[in-house]
Design a protein around this motif. Structure first.
Motif, PDB file in Angstrom:
ATOM      1  N   TYR A  76       1.559 -15.525 -22.702  1.00  0.00           N
ATOM      2  CA  TYR A  76       1.792 -14.427 -23.645  1.00  0.00           C
ATOM      3  C   TYR A  76       1.753 -14.943 -25.080  1.00  0.00           C
ATOM      4  N   THR A  77       2.435 -16.064 -25.322  1.00  0.00           N
ATOM      5  CA  THR A  77       2.484 -16.648 -26.662  1.00  0.00           C
ATOM      6  C   THR A  77       1.094 -17.071 -27.129  1.00  0.00           C
ATOM      7  N   LEU A  78       0.351 -17.722 -26.241  1.00  0.00           N
ATOM      8  CA  LEU A  78      -0.997 -18.164 -26.604  1.00  0.00           C
ATOM      9  C   LEU A  78      -1.904 -16.974 -26.911  1.00  0.00           C
ATOM     10  N   LYS A  79      -1.813 -15.915 -26.123  1.00  0.00           N
ATOM     11  CA  LYS A  79      -2.638 -14.733 -26.387  1.00  0.00           C
ATOM     12  C   LYS A  79      -2.299 -14.102 -27.732  1.00  0.00           C
ATOM     13  N   ARG A  80      -1.023 -14.081 -28.087  1.00  0.00           N
ATOM     14  CA  ARG A  80      -0.628 -13.540 -29.396  1.00  0.00           C
ATOM     15  C   ARG A  80      -1.193 -14.407 -30.530  1.00  0.00           C
ATOM     16  N   ILE A  81      -1.118 -15.729 -30.347  1.00  0.00           N
ATOM     17  CA  ILE A  81      -1.644 -16.647 -31.367  1.00  0.00           C
ATOM     18  C   ILE A  81      -3.153 -16.465 -31.497  1.00  0.00           C
ATOM     19  N   GLY A 130      10.342 -22.635  -8.606  1.00  0.00           N
ATOM     20  CA  GLY A 130       9.083 -21.898  -8.641  1.00  0.00           C
ATOM     21  C   GLY A 130       9.119 -20.748  -9.623  1.00  0.00           C
ATOM     22  N   LEU A 131      10.241 -20.033  -9.662  1.00  0.00           N
ATOM     23  CA  LEU A 131      10.373 -18.914 -10.594  1.00  0.00           C
ATOM     24  C   LEU A 131      10.414 -19.402 -12.041  1.00  0.00           C
ATOM     25  N   VAL A 132      11.073 -20.528 -12.281  1.00  0.00           N
ATOM     26  CA  VAL A 132      11.107 -21.089 -13.635  1.00  0.00           C
ATOM     27  C   VAL A 132       9.693 -21.497 -14.063  1.00  0.00           C
ATOM     28  N   ALA A 133       8.937 -22.130 -13.154  1.00  0.00           N
ATOM     29  CA  ALA A 133       7.555 -22.523 -13.474  1.00  0.00           C
ATOM     30  C   ALA A 133       6.700 -21.291 -13.758  1.00  0.00           C
ATOM     31  N   ALA A 134       6.805 -20.280 -12.901  1.00  0.00           N
ATOM     32  CA  ALA A 134       6.018 -19.053 -13.100  1.00  0.00           C
ATOM     33  C   ALA A 134       6.416 -18.357 -14.399  1.00  0.00           C
ATOM     34  N   GLY A 135       7.722 -18.269 -14.665  1.00  0.00           N
ATOM     35  CA  GLY A 135       8.193 -17.652 -15.908  1.00  0.00           C
ATOM     36  C   GLY A 135       7.694 -18.405 -17.128  1.00  0.00           C
ATOM     37  N   SER A 136       7.678 -19.732 -17.039  1.00  0.00           N
ATOM     38  CA  SER A 136       7.170 -20.551 -18.142  1.00  0.00           C
ATOM     39  C   SER A 136       5.697 -20.270 -18.390  1.00  0.00           C
TER      40      SER A 136
END
Length: 182
Positions: free
Chosen positions: A84-89, A72-78
């Motif tokens: 974040y990456t999409l917002k920067r793009i 669950g933490l890996v999914a949430a972190g992903s």
């Protein structure tokens, strides 16, 4: 025919969770873009229930058989990382932002309804009138400009607002933007 994607080639359970989470994230963005932005800002009870059920429906698609805390933490972190990456793009690439999010569209201009844009956005006259009233205008005839923003909100600029604002704060308008320092 059921779509099945085999992610076993990743050879790591956590990489599989990352790939699943990103795939669901991208799917949800595309689905929201296709089904309209109106739903984002104007949630009804039906929309809220829909969102809750969608989140429950895609949970297993993201983590697969891994129901551990780590999964669950890996999914949430992903999801945080790809968001974040999409917002920067989107911030850096205006063309991609326009393609993905759309553009603001005028719904009312100088008291006249743009029926074509209302149909495109699937906004009824009743919804438009409600938005106008929420912004303090008496009716559509008193609206100078109403825009459906990219986030799904309807912004309204009216002469009524300017008149009420001047009555409530007459001194502020006499200064005309000048700042007075004591």
């Amino acid at each position: 025919m059921i779509l099945q994607i085999d992610l076993s080639f990743l050879h790591n359970a956590y990489l599989e969770v990352v790939a699943r989470a990103i795939a669901v994230y991208i799917f949800m963005i595309i689905a929201i873009r296709i089904f309209g932005k109106k739903e984002l800002a104007q949630l009804s009870v039906i929309d809220l229930v829909f969102i809750l059920l969608i989140s429950n429906a895609v949970q297993n698609a993201m983590v697969g058989p891994d129901t551990s805390l780590d999964g669950g933490l890996v999914a949430a972190g992903s999801l945080f990382a790809v968001n974040y990456t999409l917002k920067r793009i989107l911030y850096k690439n205006k063309k991609f932002s326009s393609l993905l999010q759309g553009e603001a569209m005028p719904l009312i201009y100088k008291g006249d309804i743009n029926e074509e844009n209302c149909k495109k956005a699937e906004i009824t006259i009743a919804e438009l009138e409600a938005a106008v009233r929420e912004h303090g205008a008496k009716d559509i005839a008193h609206v100078d400009l109403a825009m459906l923003e990219v986030d799904g909100n309807i912004s309204v600029i009216s002469d009524d607002f300017k008149k009420r604002s001047m009555l409530a704060h007459p001194r502020r308008h006499k200064l005309k933007g000048r700042v007075i320092k004591n």
